[in-house]
Design a protein around this motif. Structure first.
Motif, short mmCIF file in Angstrom:
data_model
loop_
_atom_site.label_atom_id
_atom_site.label_comp_id
_atom_site.label_asym_id
_atom_site.label_seq_id
_atom_site.Cartn_x
_atom_site.Cartn_y
_atom_site.Cartn_z
N LEU A 1 0.87 -1.18 0.00
CA LEU A 1 0.00 0.00 0.00
C LEU A 1 0.90 1.22 0.00
O LEU A 1 1.91 1.26 0.71
CB LEU A 1 -0.91 0.00 1.24
CG LEU A 1 -1.87 1.18 1.40
CD1 LEU A 1 -2.92 1.18 0.29
CD2 LEU A 1 -2.56 1.14 2.76
N VAL A 2 0.56 2.23 -0.81
CA VAL A 2 1.35 3.46 -0.90
C VAL A 2 0.59 4.59 -0.22
O VAL A 2 -0.60 4.79 -0.49
CB VAL A 2 1.67 3.82 -2.36
CG1 VAL A 2 2.41 5.16 -2.43
CG2 VAL A 2 2.50 2.73 -3.02
N ALA A 3 1.27 5.31 0.67
CA ALA A 3 0.67 6.48 1.33
C ALA A 3 1.53 7.70 1.00
O ALA A 3 2.74 7.70 1.24
CB ALA A 3 0.59 6.27 2.84
N VAL A 4 0.89 8.72 0.44
CA VAL A 4 1.58 9.99 0.17
C VAL A 4 1.43 10.85 1.43
O VAL A 4 0.33 11.28 1.77
CB VAL A 4 0.99 10.70 -1.06
CG1 VAL A 4 1.73 12.00 -1.32
CG2 VAL A 4 1.06 9.79 -2.28
N SER A 5 2.56 11.05 2.14
CA SER A 5 2.51 11.74 3.43
C SER A 5 2.70 13.25 3.29
O SER A 5 2.99 13.75 2.20
CB SER A 5 3.58 11.16 4.35
OG SER A 5 4.86 11.39 3.81
N LYS A 6 2.55 13.95 4.40
CA LYS A 6 2.74 15.41 4.50
C LYS A 6 1.80 16.17 3.58
O LYS A 6 2.17 17.21 3.01
CB LYS A 6 4.20 15.77 4.19
CG LYS A 6 5.22 15.04 5.08
CD LYS A 6 6.64 15.48 4.78
CE LYS A 6 7.65 14.72 5.63
NZ LYS A 6 9.04 15.11 5.38
N CYS A 7 0.55 15.66 3.41
CA CYS A 7 -0.40 16.30 2.51
C CYS A 7 -1.03 17.56 3.10
O CYS A 7 -1.83 18.22 2.43
CB CYS A 7 -1.50 15.31 2.12
SG CYS A 7 -0.92 14.07 0.95
N ASP A 8 -0.69 17.89 4.34
CA ASP A 8 -1.17 19.15 4.91
C ASP A 8 -0.53 20.35 4.22
O ASP A 8 -1.01 21.48 4.36
CB ASP A 8 -0.89 19.19 6.42
CG ASP A 8 0.57 18.90 6.73
OD1 ASP A 8 1.26 19.82 7.21
OD2 ASP A 8 1.02 17.77 6.48
N MET A 9 0.54 20.11 3.45
CA MET A 9 1.20 21.19 2.70
C MET A 9 0.48 21.49 1.39
O MET A 9 0.80 22.47 0.71
CB MET A 9 2.64 20.79 2.39
CG MET A 9 3.51 20.54 3.61
SD MET A 9 5.24 20.27 3.18
CE MET A 9 5.10 18.78 2.16
#
Length: 333
Positions: free
Chosen positions: A279-287
């Motif tokens: 599973l791939v999670a794109v992190s730091k999406c709060d930016m």
């Protein structure tokens, strides 16, 4: 558990006990001047035993004591009495520990179950007493067998972390932050690469009092399969994870390329790793704002056809519930 107390690789020297000597005693009692041989057998030397313990998570208890020696067998006595067996030495290890012969590099076995016991160095057999050797032509043998010497060897204990989900990503991708948010673990978090030098474990609480274990593995860099960076030191921990969660930061120059580099490192280290759930999670999406996320989603649909992905933010708690659902689904497929 502090980072310094997590020990996953130690070398020890073990020696099993010698067998006891057989007795050469001749029976002598009042009114029995020539009673014949009655020397007993020697006792067995102590074994060196490896035992699995599900309550252990590290090999730190072997950090300072590296030499272990089992007891010798007792000598035989009169009236055919057998000597006492030597005291066994039991080395308790966490589940997932691989035992290797240090000198030859041969993998001897792996401990995966609680209370599983394996003898790694057998104690020597005790010698037979003189009563075994009496015969019609030799009714008073005055000799007995010496005990067999124990075994001596160098062992390498190598722990491979047993966790349901393993976090895979480049250094500073936000793996430790995610672990601290969805578990009670308190890993070291800082804004520089290789903040994490040892694996951290945390228990993720799910619905209906269910849970699973997540492992934060030190970051992978290109060339890790050849030992670059921390290399093999941490790649072995990913072998035991049922599901791999690839964490790629949203500010990456090329998300698809980073994912392919990570996959290639796992493939070169052990091709069987690619058979695991991913599973791939794109992190730091709060930016990112919603418009940017929509654009990235459109681009990723072309590159990530065979693997599911989602956008998360550990700091803003965005997409965390959905991430737990998807991980739980994969663990129970």
């Amino acid at each position: 558990m502090t980072e310094g107390n997590f020990v996953d690789y130690v070398k020890v020297h073990v020696t099993s006990g010698n067998g006891g000597k057989g007795s050469t005693h001749l029976r002598r009692e009042k009114f029995v001047a020539m009673g014949g041989p009655d020397g007993g057998d020697g006792g067995r030397g102590g074994h060196i035993i490896i035992r699995g313990n599900s309550n252990l998570w590290t090999l730190v208890h072997y950090k300072y004591k590296r030499h272990f020696k089992a007891g010798h067998g007792g000598h035989g006595g009169k009236q055919r009495s057998t000597g006492a067996n030597g005291e066994d030495i039991i080395l308790e290890v966490p589940l997932g520990t691989v035992i290797k012969n240090t000198d030859s590099g041969e993998v001897l076995f792996e401990i995966t179950e609680n209370q599983e016991e394996r003898i790694v160095a057998e104690g020597g057999k005790g010698g037979r007493g003189n009563w075994h050797f009496k015969s019609a032509t030799n009714q008073t043998p005055r000799y007995a067998q010496s005990g067999i010497e124990g075994e001596e060897c160098n062992l390498t204990l190598e722990l491979k972390v047993l966790a349901d989900v393993g976090l895979v990503g480049f250094p500073n991708a936000g793996k430790s932050t995610l672990l601290s948010v969805i578990t009670s673990a308190k890993p070291k978090i800082a804004d520089y690469e290789f903040t994490t030098l040892k694996p951290n474990l945390g228990i993720v609480e799910y619905r209906d009092f269910q849970s699973f274990v997540m492992a934060d593995i030190p970051g992978i860099i290109e060339g890790a399969a050849e030992g670059k960076g921390l290399g093999h030191y941490f790649l072995r921990h990913i072998e035991r994870n049922a599901t791999l969660l690839f964490l790629i930061p949203a500010d990456s120059n090329d998300i698809s390329k980073e994912y392919e580099i990570l996959l290639d490192e796992l493939r070169r280290y052990n091709p069987e790793m690619l058979d695991k759930q991913r599973l791939v999670a794109v992190s730091k999406c709060d930016m990112l704002d919603d418009e940017l996320i929509a654009e990235m989603d459109a681009l990723m649909k072309e590159d990530f056809v065979d693997v599911e992905y989602l956008f998360i933010s550990s700091v803003a708690q965005k997409g965390i519930a959905e991430l737990k659902d998807k991980l739980w689904q994969r663990l129970n497929e």
